[in-house]
Design a protein around this motif. Structure first.
Motif, PDB file in Angstrom:
ATOM      1  N   GLN A  66      36.600  39.750   8.269  1.00 28.10           N
ATOM      2  CA  GLN A  66      36.622  39.894   9.710  1.00 28.10           C
ATOM      3  C   GLN A  66      36.327  41.329  10.108  1.00 28.10           C
ATOM      4  O   GLN A  66      35.591  41.573  11.060  1.00 28.10           O
ATOM      5  CB  GLN A  66      37.969  39.458  10.288  1.00 28.10           C
ATOM      6  N   ILE A  86      38.121  38.396  18.128  1.00 27.26           N
ATOM      7  CA  ILE A  86      38.823  38.032  16.889  1.00 27.26           C
ATOM      8  C   ILE A  86      39.708  36.834  17.221  1.00 27.26           C
ATOM      9  O   ILE A  86      40.354  36.814  18.275  1.00 27.26           O
ATOM     10  CB  ILE A  86      39.715  39.201  16.394  1.00 27.26           C
ATOM     11  N   ALA A 135      42.120  43.598  15.649  1.00 24.22           N
ATOM     12  CA  ALA A 135      41.500  43.334  16.952  1.00 24.22           C
ATOM     13  C   ALA A 135      41.402  44.572  17.845  1.00 24.22           C
ATOM     14  O   ALA A 135      40.986  44.466  18.997  1.00 24.22           O
ATOM     15  CB  ALA A 135      42.282  42.234  17.669  1.00 24.22           C
ATOM     16  N   CYS A 170      38.502  45.254  20.260  1.00 27.48           N
ATOM     17  CA  CYS A 170      37.849  43.964  20.443  1.00 27.48           C
ATOM     18  C   CYS A 170      38.279  43.393  21.789  1.00 27.48           C
ATOM     19  O   CYS A 170      39.210  43.896  22.417  1.00 27.48           O
ATOM     20  CB  CYS A 170      38.230  42.992  19.318  1.00 27.48           C
ATOM     21  N   VAL A 192      35.569  34.931  14.235  1.00 25.31           N
ATOM     22  CA  VAL A 192      34.909  36.047  14.924  1.00 25.31           C
ATOM     23  C   VAL A 192      33.792  35.474  15.791  1.00 25.31           C
ATOM     24  O   VAL A 192      33.037  34.606  15.349  1.00 25.31           O
ATOM     25  CB  VAL A 192      34.308  37.062  13.918  1.00 25.31           C
TER      26      VAL A 192
END
Length: 171
Positions: free
Chosen positions: A1, A17, A32, A35, A57
């Motif tokens: 990830q 995420i 994350a 993100c 993702v």
């Protein structure tokens, strides 16, 4: 990830995420971090949004998902494909590329699962490609420093479509 977050940012995409992974740590920080905190509204029901939010993702460009990834290093490949199938079912007009990322030793299993009649019938095999983890790592090394000059289609240089695998097996 973490590698997909890095590569997504290099391509200029915003990155989502999976909601159940938002608090996971990697390299001493939140996976994350930097993100998206919320999936963009796509006119979906709460149930559809909840299902999609569990995809490992998602790269998003101009509020639309452009790439979705399930990472299958040890978990069931089938469950990841089901989440991708849900994505295509709730947004059938979506123009998105879907990837299963797994170690090279799982390639045969990934492509066999993707070739199941149920996934072929809904067209998942037309959208979904397999990326070996090892190739993803090498790709990141090659494109680091090119942020803003790389498109999400860079994944096509390492992704393996189901059709290619079948062609290789034909006499």
């Amino acid at each position: 990830q973490s590698e997909l977050v890095t590569l997504g940012r290099i391509t200029g995409c915003s990155v989502w995420i999976a909601s159940n992974d938002q608090s996971r740590k990697y390299g001493g920080k939140n996976l994350a971090e930097d993100c998206l905190k919320k999936l963009p509204g796509m006119g979906l029901s709460d149930e559809a949004t909840r299902r999609i939010s569990l995809i490992d993702v998602i790269w998003i460009n101009q509020s639309a998902p452009v790439c979705a990834f399930e990472i299958e290093t040890s978990t069931s490949i089938y469950s990841g494909l089901l989440r991708m199938s849900d994505l295509l079912a709730v947004i059938p007009a979506l123009k998105i590329q879907i990837y299963i990322v797994a170690p090279r030793e799982r390639q045969t299993k990934v492509l066999a699962e993707l070739a199941r009649p149920t996934f072929r019938k809904i067209g998942l095999s037309e959208y979904c490609r397999y990326i070996p983890c090892e190739d993803l790592s090498e790709l990141i090394v090659r494109v680091k420093g090119f942020g803003g000059h790389i498109q999400p289609t860079i994944l096509d240089t390492v992704a393996i479509p189901l059709e290619d695998e079948e062609d290789q097996e034909s006499p």
